[in-house]
Every structure is written in C-alpha cells, then in structure tokens.
Write an enzyme that holds these catalytic residues in place. Structure first.
Site, short mmCIF file in Angstrom:
data_model
loop_
_atom_site.label_atom_id
_atom_site.label_comp_id
_atom_site.label_asym_id
_atom_site.label_seq_id
_atom_site.Cartn_x
_atom_site.Cartn_y
_atom_site.Cartn_z
N TYR A 53 3.39 6.86 9.81
CA TYR A 53 2.62 5.68 9.45
C TYR A 53 3.49 4.61 8.81
CZ TYR A 53 -1.64 3.10 8.31
OH TYR A 53 -2.62 2.15 8.25
N TYR A 106 -9.87 5.20 6.94
CA TYR A 106 -10.08 5.64 8.31
C TYR A 106 -11.16 6.73 8.25
CZ TYR A 106 -5.64 3.45 9.70
OH TYR A 106 -4.63 2.56 9.96
N PRO A 109 -4.90 0.77 18.39
CA PRO A 109 -4.59 0.26 17.05
C PRO A 109 -4.75 1.29 15.94
CG PRO A 109 -6.72 -0.57 17.79
CD PRO A 109 -6.11 0.14 18.96
N LYS A 127 0.55 0.32 15.05
CA LYS A 127 1.93 0.28 15.56
C LYS A 127 2.23 -0.89 16.49
CE LYS A 127 3.23 3.65 13.25
NZ LYS A 127 3.83 3.23 12.01
N HIS A 186 0.84 -1.19 0.00
CA HIS A 186 0.00 0.00 0.00
C HIS A 186 0.88 1.25 0.00
CE1 HIS A 186 -4.18 -1.54 1.49
NE2 HIS A 186 -3.73 -2.17 0.43
#
Length: 389
Positions: A384, A200, A292, A296, A72
């Site tokens: 990220y 998200y 979550p 991580k 991704h």
C-alpha cells in the site's frame, strides 16, 4: 519545430516528465487534446505513495503538497461491524500522503508556466511517425493547420484511449485484461471525512470506501452493478447506502451534504507489453489500468515517469543506453506487482455475483487471518505505501 522529447498527453504524468526533464536541461513539448480547463476539472485519485511524494519534491512541485497534504500512517479495513487498522508506520516505517490529483496537476501547470515549458492544448489528430527509425516525429492539427515536431523520443502519456499504444504493431503488442462485473459509484462532497484515515469496508450489500481530498472535501464510493446509472442514485439514496455498509461508529458521525460530482466508474485490470517500441515509451494508463481498490493508478504512472526520466537523463548526460533499453522490463516488474496487489484487494473487499457462500466464507477467512497475522498486515502495508522503485 524540434525538441528532444515529444510528450503526448498533458495529464500529471506528461507534465511531471516534462518538468523533471526541463530541470536537467532536456527539452520537451507536451501535446494535449483537451483544453487546460478540462484537464484541471478531472477528479481523480488522492493517495500518494511516498516514492511519488519524493518524486514531486525532486521536480520542484512539492511545496503546496507538503503544506496542505495529509500524511496517513495507516488505513482501516472493516467487516461485520469490526475494524482492522493497518499501521503503515509501525509495519514499514513509511506512510502515504493524501493530496488530490487535481491539485498535483495545478502545481505542475504552475511550474511549467514559471519555467516557460511548452504545453500545446487542443492539439487534434496527434499522430506519431517513424517510431522504429532514428528520426521519429509527431504531427498534430491546431486551429485547422497541421504542425510537425521532430524529436529524438516520444513519450506516450495519453491514457488508455490514446493513440500511443495503438501505434505499436499488433504483432508486437500483447494485452492482458480482466473486466470486473461491477463499478464504483463515487460522490464528491464538501463535507469532513468520515474518519482520520480511509475506511475500506466489505458488507453483504457490497464494498464501500470513505476517502478524502482535504479536511473539508470528501470522496466516498459504493460498489454498484454495471447496469446502474448515475441518474438512478439520488444523494439521499447514496448516503443511506454508504451508512449501511460502513461500521456503525463511522456511520453515526458521517456528515452528509449535496454532491458536487457524481459518477460511476467501471473496474478493470489491464497491462500492455512491451512498454517500449523503437523510440516510443508508454507511460501510465497508456500501458496499464488497475482497479482503484489499491490506490495504484497515479502511483504507477509516477514510477513509470521515474524509470523513463532516469533513462533519458543517462542517455543525454552520459550517452549510456541501458536505462532506456531496460525501461520496459523494469517498469513492468513493478506494474505486475501493483496489479497483483490491486487484484487481491479487489477480490478480498467486493461481493462478486457468482461467489456464493463458499466465496463469502473465503473472504471472511482472509480478513480474519489479516486481523491476527502481523506478517499478513506487513505484506499489505508494504504494497500500500509502495514498493521501492
């Protein structure tokens, strides 16, 4: 029994450490309280930082990941039916890999079997001794008989509820914690992902996440009160709620189906300091928990393994103690940065019971700034995809 490193906990961090050490000629024994089937049945995270991808390759367990994992190069943040794409590749030159923790654990078990690695399952009453001495040992009970393993070092990879952290005197250990006033209701289904990348979403009804494990296996979440029970949520109710919270275009093409796993996970931020006491080293969830939202948890365990593995390698190959002596400091520097990122993502993307209109406007302003600021997007992307080890 005698070994160089006794590893308490047979999850991915314990198995990965054992595999890396074995490839360099350093002996270890892994002690796991549960059965192998139980360990392999646990459904966990699936977003891998590129540093973890490289570490798995170094351990010789990256072949299936490289063949079946999904790269991704960005992720999607959604609010008020509009979507912001964070372009990891453009902003950082890096990406993440989608590959489930269960698959990683399978690969590590296969590798340990192939190399004759020692993993003892159903080890009851595991207890470390002499951790502040030069001759530590670990005892455990198997089939009603107590056994002893003498070792040079003990790696505590046994999770938040394990014995390792509890073995550090309370006068030495300092714990930091925040418990969030909500949980995530998660559903695993044999359905295609809602999008090519993770979504998200923040909504007036709460947070939602559309994630995936494979092209035919999806993992979706919605924020729920801690008072909710799994039994309160039928599959139909879950899918209806998810569709309300994600962007309209994603809801229209969302494929639903029967859940094959459903659970509610509470969210917390937790750090224990130090991560070393005497001959004991804490690794992964034994030392820290992250919500979550930032993906991580598993990745922090991998960076702990990286620091400890390299410290042990320097100790045994060169006789230099600096890597082990500096393990806790180096690991915690990265842990706290990941805690900050996970905390900030959680605050930005969830509805809090007491946030009020002011808190809602602050979240909306944060997302608006993120949408129009390359600097803000770069900061999010850097965290990220994973900060350097």
């Amino acid at each position: 029994m005698r070994t160089q490193v006794a590893i308490i906990g047979g999850g991915p961090s314990g198995l990965l450490l054992s595999q890396l050490l074995h490839r360099k000629g350093i002996d270890s024994v892994v002690l796991e309280r549960q059965t192998r089937d139980y360990v392999l049945s646990r459904i966990r995270a699936g977003v891998l930082e590129w540093g973890m991808v490289e570490l798995l390759r170094e351990a010789g367990v990256g072949q299936r990941m490289d063949a079946e994992g999904i790269i991704h190069e960005g992720t999607l943040l959604a609010a008020q039916n509009r979507t912001i794409r964070i372009d990891f590749r453009k902003l950082t030159g890096k990406a993440v890999m989608i590959y489930g923790q269960t698959e990683i654990t399978h690969d590590l078990y296969d590798a340990r079997d192939a190399m004759g690695g020692v993993v003892i399952h159903e080890a009851e009453g595991v207890t470390p001794h002499g951790l502040d001495s030069d001759a530590p040992h670990v005892t455990y009970v198997k089939d009603g008989t107590e056994h002893r393993i003498d070792c040079d070092f003990v790696a505590g990879c046994d999770g938040f509820h394990g014995v390792s952290r509890k073995s550090i005197p309370s006068s030495v250990l300092k714990e930091f914690e925040r418990v969030y006033p909500f949980g995530w209701l998660g559903v695993l289904s044999e359905t295609p992902p809602a999008d090519d990348e993770l979504i998200y979403a923040i909504h007036e009804r709460g947070f939602a996440l559309c994630s995936m494990r494979r092209a035919d296996l999806s993992r979706h979440y919605v924020q729920v009160p801690l008072t909710d029970r799994v039994e309160d949520w039928s599959d139909d109710a879950f899918w209806a709620e998810l569709k309300r919270r994600i962007p309209e275009h994603a809801a229209q093409r969302l494929v639903t189906g029967p859940s094959i796993e459903k659970s509610i996970a509470p969210l917390r931020s937790f750090v224990a300091e130090p991560m070393r006491w005497g001959r004991l080293f804490l690794v992964g969830d034994a030392a820290h928990i992250v919500p979550p939202t930032g993906a991580k948890g598993l990745n922090l365990a991998a960076s702990d393994v990286h620091y400890l593995y390299n410290g042990l390698l320097a100790h045994y190959q060169d006789g230099t103690p600096e890597g082990l002596d500096d393990y806790s400091r180096k690991a915690l520097l990265r842990v706290w940065k990941a805690e900050r990122f996970s905390w900030s993502m959680t605050n930005m993307m969830h509805r809090f019971p007491d946030q009020g209109d002011f808190g809602q406007r602050m979240q909306e302003s944060e997302l608006d700034y993120l949408e129009h600021s390359t600097a803000a997007q770069t900061a999010l992307a850097e965290n990220y995809v994973g900060l350097p080890y």
